[in-house]
Design an enzyme around this catalytic site. Structure first.
Site: not given
Length: 527
Positions: A62, A280, A449
């Site tokens: 990621d 994220h 995601s």
């Protein structure tokens, strides 16, 4: 590209007291709690209570992770064979001082890539160089496919630039309005953090005009599912597109100093795994395995995991080289499950990624990936990485996940989610998921995601309590135990027509931990 939905009409990033639905909804049970989560809590309470577990390593490829987050620091993977800071590759795995993982988009001097071009821009730039400004007919004739791609990419990039130029001032204007409104409301209420209910309770007949206007602006945006944080995300997104992602003259790779045309496993990157923007990756990691024992924050799906941090996803499109090396690193260092919450429409060095996927399968590692957030049918339009290899074979140990809403009925599939009866396996919660973000904070975010790590967490949970299960069996259990919604009419993502949910994914179902654990018990008792 890591892509969390931010547009005002369909995004959330709200104060903790203003969650869109029940706290921890993705782990709740429809019958017991009234919301169609994965029945994780029910599985722990009724099926796993007195069972022992073993630790499972989950590789999170990621943007980076806040490894000091209060809800993650206990579950972050540590390479115990490496002596921190001595400048030596103690475990001889090819990486120096990789104590918590590796950053494949970092430089040897400790600097990290944040922004990157889109893959379409990188390809376009190379093709422009190949054909020049006035290509000869003979050159075009010999390279018809490349020339057609050049024209296609030129059109796509111009359209994206036009969209960014159109929306950036709009979002800037909204940001200015909501910022001023929040300042006025904070002064009136006497505190910086306030809830929707507190704003709604302001008696408009007894306050000044500017307070009435601020209340209207604030509540209107909340009603659309947006906050100042969402709008700021929008401003950042379109600004970054124009300055970096769609800018063919931008060169982020200079920070790394590698040769992008060579794989170079173990010869580039650094050990700084948080990076300049770990939002994220930190959110993804919390969904998988946020600490269930510390009475803080949120509850990860799996209760006995170590999160291996592998950074290769910038704000822009990841490179195939880095993805391939990230997968190999995760496998070589003990990951049993790998989560991949990223994707893009072009993959020029797919062979490298294919080889890494095959390597993971050969080593018995389960791959879990996000279907993508463009409300596209990925049976018709490819979303990379893909389990279909260039040689025509498929990677079997791979689950592709679409995003499910917390609402029932036609809104069940998230309106942004990609889908595909062949190439998406199952849906999982991916809307208004409350999880960890950098700085020991928490926010709701959404996207496939978020759905992908929910499933990666389920896989890790199963492997933890039933360690004899193979990657093939983990996939089989997760898919076969999904709650079938075949026959349920839902809104086709991005469209105004209804379809049978069975048209959206291979299983026609949504993931359910309780069912998966029951099946795992049955299978392992027969072994």
């Amino acid at each position: 590209m890591k892509k969390v939905i931010f547009l005002a009409l369909i995004s959330t990033s709200v104060f903790s007291q203003d969650l869109k639905t029940k706290f921890n909804w993705h782990n709740l049970d429809l019958e017991a709690d009234g919301v169609r989560g994965m029945s994780t809590e029910k599985a722990y309470q009724e099926l796993l209570k007195n069972r022992k577990s073993t630790t499972v390593i989950v590789g999170v490829i990621d943007s980076g992770i806040d490894i000091n987050h209060e809800d993650l620091k206990r579950v972050i993977w540590t390479n115990t064979k490496e002596i921190a800071g001595n400048g030596i590759d103690d475990d001889k795995n090819g990486f120096i001082d990789d104590v918590y993982g590796w950053d494949f988009i970092g430089g040897a001097n400790g600097k990290d890539v944040d922004q990157e071009q889109l893959e379409s821009v990188r390809i376009y730039k190379n093709l422009k160089s190949k054909f020049g400004t006035n290509p000869k007919k003979r050159l075009i004739k010999r390279n018809k496919e490349d020339y057609a791609l050049l024209q296609k990419l030129k059109k796509e990039i111009e359209e994206e630039k036009k969209e960014a130029q159109q929306y950036l001032p709009l979002y800037n204007n909204m940001l200015e309005k909501i910022s001023k409104a929040e300042e006025v409301l904070a002064e009136h209420l006497g505190k910086k953090d306030f809830s929707k209910d507190e704003v709604a309770d302001i008696k408009t007949e007894s306050v000044a005009r500017n307070i009435r206007e601020a209340k209207a602006i604030y509540l209107n945006l909340i009603a659309m599912g947006a906050t100042r944080a969402d709008i700021q995300d929008g401003v950042n997104h379109f600004k970054d597109q124009l300055e970096y992602n769609l800018n063919e003259n931008f060169d982020a790779r200079a920070i790394i100093g590698d040769n992008p045309a060579k794989l170079e496993y173990g010869t580039y990157g650094n050990n700084e795994v948080t990076g300049p923007d770990a939002m994220h990756g930190t959110h993804v990691a919390g969904i998988i395995g946020a600490d269930r024992t510390n009475n803080k924050g949120v509850l990860g799906v799996a209760d006995n995991v170590q999160i291996m941090t592998i950074r290769c996803v910038p704000n822009g499109d990841e490179r195939d080289k880095d993805v391939a090396n990230a997968i190999k690193y995760a496998v070589d260092n003990g990951a049993q499950v790998i989560n991949m919450s990223f994707g893009k429409p072009y993959s020029p060095d797919k062979k490298w990624v294919d080889d890494a996927m095959q390597y993971a399968q050969d080593k018995g590692v389960l791959l879990v990936s996000a279907a993508g957030n463009d409300n596209l049918n990925v049976d018709e339009k490819v979303h990379f990485p893909t389990r279909l290899l260039q040689n025509g074979k498929e990677i079997a140990n791979w689950i592709v996940v679409g995003a499910q809403n917390f609402e029932e009925g036609e809104s069940l599939p998230a309106e942004f989610s990609n889908y595909g009866k062949k190439n998406v396996d199952v849906f999982a919660p991916g809307v208004a998921i409350y999880s960890s973000v950098p700085g020991s904070k928490y926010e709701e975010k959404q996207g496939t995601s978020m759905a992908s790590p929910a499933v990666a967490g389920v896989a890790a949970l199963l492997k933890s309590y039933f360690p004899s299960l193979t990657a093939t069996q983990l996939k089989q259990i997760i898919l076969e135990s999904a709650v079938s919604l075949a026959g349920t009419e839902v809104r086709l993502p991005g469209e105004k027509i209804d379809v049978d949910f069975a048209e959206l994914c291979k299983t026609a179902g949504v993931v359910n931990v309780y069912n998966a654990v029951k099946m795992a018990i049955e299978i392992t008792e027969k072994q």
